[in-house]
Design an enzyme around this catalytic site. Structure first.
Site, PDB file in Angstrom:
ATOM      1  N   TRP A 133       0.858  -1.182   0.000  1.00 37.33           N
ATOM      2  CA  TRP A 133       0.000   0.000   0.000  1.00 37.33           C
ATOM      3  C   TRP A 133       0.897   1.237   0.000  1.00 37.33           C
ATOM      4  O   TRP A 133       1.807   1.346   0.825  1.00 37.33           O
ATOM      5  CB  TRP A 133      -0.878  -0.046   1.252  1.00 37.33           C
ATOM      6  CG  TRP A 133      -1.867   1.051   1.396  1.00 37.33           C
ATOM      7  CD1 TRP A 133      -2.717   1.533   0.432  1.00 37.33           C
ATOM      8  CD2 TRP A 133      -2.141   1.795   2.583  1.00 37.33           C
ATOM      9  NE1 TRP A 133      -3.497   2.528   0.952  1.00 37.33           N
ATOM     10  CE2 TRP A 133      -3.176   2.716   2.279  1.00 37.33           C
ATOM     11  CE3 TRP A 133      -1.627   1.793   3.886  1.00 37.33           C
ATOM     12  CZ2 TRP A 133      -3.700   3.605   3.208  1.00 37.33           C
ATOM     13  CZ3 TRP A 133      -2.151   2.676   4.811  1.00 37.33           C
ATOM     14  CH2 TRP A 133      -3.179   3.572   4.474  1.00 37.33           C
ATOM     15  N   ASP A 215      -0.204  -5.041   9.826  1.00 40.96           N
ATOM     16  CA  ASP A 215      -1.295  -4.252   9.261  1.00 40.96           C
ATOM     17  C   ASP A 215      -2.487  -5.199   9.111  1.00 40.96           C
ATOM     18  O   ASP A 215      -2.403  -6.174   8.362  1.00 40.96           O
ATOM     19  CB  ASP A 215      -0.872  -3.671   7.904  1.00 40.96           C
ATOM     20  CG  ASP A 215      -1.937  -2.774   7.297  1.00 40.96           C
ATOM     21  OD1 ASP A 215      -1.608  -1.931   6.453  1.00 40.96           O
ATOM     22  OD2 ASP A 215      -3.134  -2.914   7.652  1.00 40.96           O
ATOM     23  N   LYS A 251     -13.199  -1.655   6.244  1.00 39.06           N
ATOM     24  CA  LYS A 251     -13.722  -2.590   5.245  1.00 39.06           C
ATOM     25  C   LYS A 251     -14.644  -3.633   5.848  1.00 39.06           C
ATOM     26  O   LYS A 251     -15.724  -3.886   5.310  1.00 39.06           O
ATOM     27  CB  LYS A 251     -12.561  -3.313   4.540  1.00 39.06           C
ATOM     28  CG  LYS A 251     -11.889  -2.498   3.449  1.00 39.06           C
ATOM     29  CD  LYS A 251     -10.888  -1.474   3.937  1.00 39.06           C
ATOM     30  CE  LYS A 251     -10.125  -0.868   2.777  1.00 39.06           C
ATOM     31  NZ  LYS A 251      -9.372   0.321   3.164  1.00 39.06           N
TER      32      LYS A 251
END
Lengths: 404, 427
Positions: A133, A215, A251
């Site tokens: 990312w 993460d 999400k």
């Protein structure tokens, strides 16, 4: 003469620029496969029914007010968030060896981790995966790390994980290097280590005394099972490693704009917790002071109620299953069209994205001819595929790959 | 087993436990993390909570309380919440800068509905995480892009968090004279002298209204002179406006300084908070604005502000901003809100008056004029640390060591008690 005369334009941020160009595009056939947000089969955002239920409970609860939360956030949320990550039976939780802090989304969690490790432990070197990312390096650079380097991750030959390269790069890292790893659904490659491979990775992390920052953005959206997706976190915890978890609830709860995250810091010694908390509070005070209510209340309501929790897990399965169905349908079509290349990775990759392996000219062609928007690295958001557009997208990919 | 043997076993077990925890501590990577300094204001609240005296008063934290001492949820906020819930909005990412309707409404609130800066698209306005987050964006932006100076001058005293925020952003924090302890008022002469000496390009942080912690504000003529001095010396005005509407009860009056500086041609920066004036403390709604020289410059500035926000928290929390936007952009709600905010300001002003009257009744010989001269949430009483300590020890009245009280924490049921206590420690 203006004060900001010499100020040039900042480089565009790719996914937001994709969005901008998508919205400006007037073609009725356009498809946005850029930004990582879930869509239902009509291509619409999906507010989870359980989230709507929890919001109703929160809004109608007249005992709640808008007073400041503690600097570290809502206690009921923090504890529940950490239980979700580590499992409620985790020995780390039982022995009070984890500090949990509510943050501004997953980004805020990573930023707090970066600041804490730099300022309080004086760390200055971070390893991020290649093809990660883009904001990972942004966060650590903005925090002032002088060494932001990559470890190998993706093998373009096998279109899979470059485990040997990864392990070698970790082996060569100096002690106390911070290492950012993706818990599941690696963003950008959608390729995760297997449990066996995770064991090897954790072994090297321990041996080289590296500091893992996990993460955790897609828990539940890979397999549909929140515990299965959290495997590496549980492995690290049971192996006695001191590490950090940066969780996002954007999400898996669909709460993107409520900015809900949790930073968990796992320690060998519970007596370090109070000191760490006080230092994190000092850092937070200078950036956002205290976190927002709304998302935390909604998620705490859900995670702390047995039946709402079960409803949430069922709705996570709905999202994960729809993504799997889209993978299956895309794969079938590419195979039937006899699109050159091996498209098996469409099925085997995990999470929201497919890292197609398409080249830059092919990507450009998809956008210019077919009005399909994806990142220049060829990453597509499977959540934005629907039964209505999968035929169109497959044909477009086929033509791009065969002609460009 | 003999007692002595038992004791030896117990002792050795204890030693063993101590040793293992020492080992664990020594081997923990977090072992060198020291305890941070306690937060002075939160410490006051902690001590207050533990006190069992039924007459206790918490005058520490700056949050509004109603006349029963309870948090106040504005009726307009409740209405806006219902509207938002029923509209079925989704939770998709806002842009990095928040929603346009929130940003525009915030700019117009600060600069006036007829603001030419807004009409000409000169304001680079972004949503910030309440006042703190907006200051942090501003601090980082100036540290990176304001080339004329890295010096930020804050009034003496100022909000305790100003210095750490600006320092952490990479700026040098200096000060200018502001509060006159002799008069418990504004040291206008000292402020103008100090500001005049700031080298060209220096940034001057100004509390737009209801100065925190002193409650002492410049009068309009004094603002005009400060504005002129800063124009002559080419200094940059950086406004912190956390109490618009909450100070006098009138949003336009409270924004006088901000609007005057703009009218006089300054390019300003502004940090706004909706924590107090909409009671949205924990929803973290605020805004940061830079007024630019042209619409083109504004685009460049916006692009760079986004680069600062993205690695901090990506994009802002939307709930509070939606409440603000709903209220400001719905005419009925907006007029009702103006009444809510005036109600809060009026109650505080009334508590000031009653405190002053009660001190007179107690027979205090001191001049307490500053209680009603000062404005906003706080009052700098002028009490010394030892007097503050006695207030706490003998009367269970909790306030910060500098003698600052949160007037919002006073109620009509305990204002007489407070006056009595202050008189006792200061006669």
């Amino acid at each position: 003469m203006s004060l900001f005369q010499g100020l040039g334009f900042a480089p565009v941020i790719e996914v937001f620029d994709l969005n901008r160009r998508f919205y400006a595009d007037e073609s009725p056939e356009k498809v946005n496969l850029g930004l990582g947000a879930y869509r239902n089969d009509d291509g619409e955002p999906w507010v989870l029914p359980v989230v709507h239920k929890a919001e109703e409970l929160v809004v109608s609860n007249r005992t709640l007010n808008h007073e400041y939360l503690p600097i570290c956030g809502l206690p009921e949320f923090r504890q529940a968030a950490t239980r979700l990550a580590l499992g409620s039976e985790s020995v780390v939780i039982k022995e009070n060896r984890v500090l949990s802090i509510q943050t501004i989304g997953g980004t805020g969690s990573l930023r707090l981790a970066a600041e804490f490790l730099k300022q309080k432990l004086h760390l200055d070197t971070v390893l991020i995966s290649s093809l990660t990312w883009d904001n990972h390096s942004g966060i650590f650079k903005a925090t002032g790390y002088s060494q932001v380097n990559e470890y190998r991750y993706w093998n373009p030959g096998t279109k899979g994980l470059d485990l040997d390269g990864l392990l070698a790069d970790l082996q060569n890292a100096t002690e106390k290097t911070v290492v950012i790893l993706h818990t599941c659904a690696h963003n950008t490659t959608a390729t995760d280590p297997s449990p066996q491979q995770w064991k090897q990775i954790v072994s090297v992390l321990k041996e080289r005394k590296l500091i893992p920052v996990m993460d955790c953005t897609y828990q539940g959206l890979v397999s549909g099972d929140v515990d299965e997706d959290a495997y590496p976190l549980r492995l690290l915890a049971s192996d006695g490693v001191e590490f950090l978890i940066a969780q996002s609830f954007s999400k898996n709860f669909g709460l993107y704009n409520e900015r809900l995250g949790n930073l968990a810091i796992i320690t060998k010694d519970s007596s370090t917790i109070d000191e760490m908390r006080s230092q994190c509070e000092m850092i937070i005070r200078r950036i956002w002071s205290n976190p927002p209510h709304h998302g935390a209340r909604v998620v705490a309501t859900i995670l702390n109620d047995k039946s709402l929790y079960q409803e949430w897990k069922d709705q996570v399965i709905i999202m994960a299953d729809r993504i799997k169905l889209m993978r299956k349908m895309l794969h079938e079509r590419l195979v039937n069209l006899k699109t050159p290349g091996d498209w098996n990775h469409v099925l085997t990759q995990t999470g929201m994205f497919v890292y197609t392996g398409m080249t830059s000219p092919q990507v450009k062609y998809l956008t210019s001819k077919f009005h399909i928007y994806l990142t220049k690295m060829g990453r597509i958001n499977m959540c934005a595929m629907t039964t209505k557009n999968v035929d169109y997208v497959s044909k477009a990919i086929h033509e791009a790959v065969t002609t460009q | 087993m003999a007692l002595s043997q038992t004791l030896r076993v117990v002792a050795s077990k204890k030693l063993f436990n101590i040793n293992t925890s020492l080992i664990a501590r020594h081997s923990s990577i977090w072992s060198n993390v020291e305890m941070g300094p306690p937060d002075a204001i939160l410490g006051v609240t902690e001590a207050f909570k533990k006190d069992t005296n039924p007459k206790k008063m918490n005058l520490g934290v700056g949050a509004y309380r109603d006349d029963q001492g309870k948090p106040f949820i504005l009726p307009t906020v409740r209405k806006a919440e219902k509207i938002i819930f029923e509209s079925g909005l989704d939770h998709e990412y806002a842009t990095i800068i928040g929603t346009p309707d929130f940003c525009k409404a915030s700019a117009l609130l600060a600069f006036g509905d007829n603001s030419s800066a807004v009409q000409n698209n000169l304001n680079a306005t972004v949503q910030g995480i309440s006042g703190t987050g907006s200051l942090r964006i501003g601090g980082s932006f100036f540290a990176k892009w304001y080339t004329k100076s890295k010096d930020f001058y804050i009034p003496s005293p100022s909000w305790g968090n100003h210095t750490p925020i600006f320092k952490h952003s990479g700026l040098n924090v200096k000060s200018y004279r502001y509060y006159d302890p002799g008069t418990c008022g504004f040291d206008f002469k000292g402020a103008v002298e100090d500001i005049s000496k700031i080298p060209e390009g220096g940034v001057v942080v100004l509390h737009a209204c209801a100065h925190n912690p002193t409650g002492v504000d410049p009068k309009p003529e004094q603002w005009k002179e400060i504005c002129q001095v800063m124009k002559d010396k080419k200094l940059f005005p950086f406004f912190d406006m956390a109490y618009q509407g909450f100070a006098s009860g009138d949003i336009n009056k409270d924004a006088f300084a901000v609007r005057h500086f703009l009218e006089q041609g300054h390019q300003i920066a502004l940090c706004q908070s909706y924590a107090k004036n909409m009671g949205l403390y924990g929803e973290r709604a605020g805004a940061f604005t830079i007024v630019c020289g042209s619409a083109e410059e504004k685009e460049r500035v916006m692009s760079q502000i986004k680069i600062i926000i993205r690695p901090m928290y990506s994009n802002p929390p939307i709930h509070g901003a939606r409440l603000v936007s709903t209220i400001l952009n719905t005419p009925d709600l907006r007029s009702e809100w103006l009444k809510d905010v005036k109600g809060m300001a009026d109650r505080i002003i009334s508590m000031r008056t009653q405190l002053q009257d009660n001190l007179k009744k107690e027979g205090s010989s001191h001049n307490w004029q500053h209680i009603t001269d000062q404005i906003g949430m706080f009052c700098f009483t002028g009490l010394k640390p030892d007097q503050v300590e006695r207030l706490t020890k003998d009367f269970s009245i909790y306030l910060t060591k500098d003698g600052r009280i949160s007037v919002a924490g006073i109620a009509s049921s305990n204002v007489a008690y407070l006056a009595h206590a202050i008189h006792q420690v200061s006669k």
